[in-house]
Design a protein around this motif. Sequence first.
Motif, PDB file in Angstrom:
ATOM      1  N   GLY A   5       0.715  -1.201  -0.196  1.00  0.00           N
ATOM      2  CA  GLY A   5       0.012   0.079  -0.036  1.00  0.00           C
ATOM      3  C   GLY A   5       0.624   1.294   0.005  1.00  0.00           C
ATOM      4  O   GLY A   5       0.436   2.365  -0.720  1.00  0.00           O
ATOM      5  N   LEU A   6       1.831   1.416   0.655  1.00  0.00           N
ATOM      6  CA  LEU A   6       2.937   2.366   0.583  1.00  0.00           C
ATOM      7  C   LEU A   6       3.514   2.419  -0.566  1.00  0.00           C
ATOM      8  O   LEU A   6       3.594   3.723  -1.062  1.00  0.00           O
ATOM      9  N   LEU A   7       3.902   1.447  -1.079  1.00  0.00           N
ATOM     10  CA  LEU A   7       4.141   1.613  -2.779  1.00  0.00           C
ATOM     11  C   LEU A   7       3.298   2.260  -3.532  1.00  0.00           C
ATOM     12  O   LEU A   7       3.764   2.760  -4.533  1.00  0.00           O
ATOM     13  N   PHE A   8       2.149   1.787  -3.399  1.00  0.00           N
ATOM     14  CA  PHE A   8       0.987   2.538  -4.193  1.00  0.00           C
ATOM     15  C   PHE A   8       0.914   3.707  -4.018  1.00  0.00           C
ATOM     16  O   PHE A   8       0.663   4.430  -5.061  1.00  0.00           O
ATOM     17  N   ALA A   9       1.017   4.230  -2.700  1.00  0.00           N
ATOM     18  CA  ALA A   9       1.094   5.682  -2.641  1.00  0.00           C
ATOM     19  C   ALA A   9       1.983   6.350  -3.245  1.00  0.00           C
ATOM     20  O   ALA A   9       1.744   7.565  -3.763  1.00  0.00           O
ATOM     21  N   VAL A  10       3.484   5.725  -3.014  1.00  0.00           N
ATOM     22  CA  VAL A  10       4.400   6.444  -3.764  1.00  0.00           C
ATOM     23  C   VAL A  10       4.173   6.610  -5.418  1.00  0.00           C
ATOM     24  O   VAL A  10       4.581   7.488  -6.009  1.00  0.00           O
ATOM     25  N   ALA A  11       3.685   5.289  -6.157  1.00  0.00           N
ATOM     26  CA  ALA A  11       3.348   5.316  -7.476  1.00  0.00           C
ATOM     27  C   ALA A  11       2.379   6.320  -7.676  1.00  0.00           C
ATOM     28  O   ALA A  11       2.502   7.075  -8.765  1.00  0.00           O
ATOM     29  N   THR A  12       1.348   6.461  -6.906  1.00  0.00           N
ATOM     30  CA  THR A  12       0.460   7.785  -7.191  1.00  0.00           C
ATOM     31  C   THR A  12       0.895   9.006  -7.141  1.00  0.00           C
ATOM     32  O   THR A  12       0.822   9.993  -8.057  1.00  0.00           O
ATOM     33  N   VAL A  13       1.689   9.450  -6.085  1.00  0.00           N
ATOM     34  CA  VAL A  13       2.361  10.684  -6.223  1.00  0.00           C
ATOM     35  C   VAL A  13       3.472  10.963  -7.313  1.00  0.00           C
ATOM     36  O   VAL A  13       3.278  11.976  -7.642  1.00  0.00           O
ATOM     37  N   SER A  14       4.089  10.047  -7.489  1.00  0.00           N
ATOM     38  CA  SER A  14       5.140  10.220  -8.482  1.00  0.00           C
ATOM     39  C   SER A  14       4.471  10.246  -9.902  1.00  0.00           C
ATOM     40  O   SER A  14       4.935  10.981 -10.825  1.00  0.00           O
ATOM     41  N   GLY A  15       3.144   9.621 -10.180  1.00  0.00           N
ATOM     42  CA  GLY A  15       2.398   9.887 -11.365  1.00  0.00           C
ATOM     43  C   GLY A  15       2.157  11.232 -11.389  1.00  0.00           C
ATOM     44  O   GLY A  15       1.850  11.749 -12.560  1.00  0.00           O
ATOM     45  N   ILE A  16       1.526  11.642 -10.298  1.00  0.00           N
ATOM     46  CA  ILE A  16       1.056  13.011 -10.403  1.00  0.00           C
ATOM     47  C   ILE A  16       2.243  14.259 -10.656  1.00  0.00           C
ATOM     48  O   ILE A  16       2.069  14.831 -11.543  1.00  0.00           O
ATOM     49  N   VAL A  17       3.590  13.854 -10.142  1.00  0.00           N
ATOM     50  CA  VAL A  17       4.717  14.725 -10.589  1.00  0.00           C
ATOM     51  C   VAL A  17       4.852  14.621 -11.964  1.00  0.00           C
ATOM     52  O   VAL A  17       5.322  15.732 -12.571  1.00  0.00           O
ATOM     53  N   LEU A  18       5.021  13.394 -12.517  1.00  0.00           N
ATOM     54  CA  LEU A  18       5.269  13.364 -13.829  1.00  0.00           C
ATOM     55  C   LEU A  18       4.388  13.848 -14.834  1.00  0.00           C
ATOM     56  O   LEU A  18       4.673  14.266 -15.951  1.00  0.00           O
ATOM     57  N   TYR A  19       2.972  13.812 -14.450  1.00  0.00           N
ATOM     58  CA  TYR A  19       1.971  14.238 -15.559  1.00  0.00           C
ATOM     59  C   TYR A  19       1.600  15.618 -15.380  1.00  0.00           C
ATOM     60  O   TYR A  19       1.029  16.116 -16.384  1.00  0.00           O
ATOM     61  N   ALA A  20       1.892  16.238 -14.239  1.00  0.00           N
ATOM     62  CA  ALA A  20       1.505  17.850 -13.944  1.00  0.00           C
ATOM     63  C   ALA A  20       2.190  18.670 -14.965  1.00  0.00           C
ATOM     64  O   ALA A  20       1.198  19.463 -15.532  1.00  0.00           O
ATOM     65  N   PRO A  21       3.384  18.516 -15.398  1.00  0.00           N
ATOM     66  CA  PRO A  21       3.868  19.531 -16.396  1.00  0.00           C
ATOM     67  C   PRO A  21       3.173  19.588 -17.724  1.00  0.00           C
ATOM     68  O   PRO A  21       3.010  20.365 -18.339  1.00  0.00           O
TER      69      PRO A  21
END
Length: 379
Positions: free
Chosen positions: A152-168
């Motif tokens: 679950g923690l890895l999933f949270a990391v994946a979600t946050v990193s996905g936001i960072v990548l997609y935001a620009p």
Amino acid sequence: MHYTAMQTWAWVHKWSSLVCTAFLLMLCLTGLPLIFHDEIDEFFSPSDWQPANPGAELMSLDQIVRIAQDNRPGERPLYLSFDIDRPVVNVTTAPPTDSNQPDFHLMPYDLTSGDQVPFPEDASSAVMHFLLQLHTDMFLGLPGMLFLGFMGLLFAVATVSGIVLYAPFMRKIPFGTLRREKSRRLFWLDYHNLLGVVTIVWALLVGLTGVVNTLEEPIIDGWRNAELDDLIKQHQSVESIEHWASVDEAVASALTLAPDMEPQFIAFPGARYSTPGHFAVFLHGRTPVTEHIILPVLVNARTGEVEGRREMPWYAKTLALSGPLHFGDYGGMTLKVIWALLDLVLIAVLISGLYLWLKRGTGRSKVTSDLQSLEEQTA
């Protein structure tokens, strides 16, 4: 974003996603029927039991206890517990023995009549129990719970990193764009990103509350051993009482401390979670969310006066509140349907992410391939 930083975030997103994807799919698939576990149980085992006297004044707890003792002569009452959605109280009795494993007997009673309530035959219990165990700990106990918590923690990391990548890239193309006219992989990337953005808040909520739920056993054990046992030890010297005061008076005294709560569980003097001279009255909230917040109160079994209480610590309250948030079972059928639809969307996010990884380019760095796909979104 600087190219090196983007490479780092892409690496974090890819590997955190890949490691947890299989387990997240299992949790989503098993969690879907668990959202409707009450409805599934009712469908396969519809309850035709009705109170003997609907709308009548409820019998007192003292009357129910006397009926239970008459039905089990020679046994002493140990516990009372209350059904949430029907006027039923469950009485646990046992022979007066010093054994650590007495022969317990539990029987539900109708509070409108004092009649015994038959146990329902649950045709779906085996399947639902299997799904719950698989979802909770994969039949591995505490190690399995902690492992799923790490996923679950890895999933949270994946979600946050996905936001960072997609935001620009969200600032350079219209929201929700699916470019079917370009490469198939780019279409799937747009599809993956769109569904991921739609479910960001819900995914983080369910993921992090799931992580908290995996700590249930150590948290509750810690509270019981450190907090609740301390409360009991403070009053353990009280001498044993042969003749108790009214159970109803003990509950009424406990409710004066928290009138917005109701009784969930009562331990009689000499039982576990109480002392030889006290009732332990466990209160809980009245709403679907607060019903998991528990307040144990010690009431003198001779006088009916409150002599101790212990609030749940913040970490135990966090656990108690995470349960209904995780399964979405505190807002009726509407919220359950919303949770189920979002669960299906998350399954699509996981499958599309797995597809993107399987269809990555060959002869190139995997990270470079992912970055090039992201950069194509600005074309």
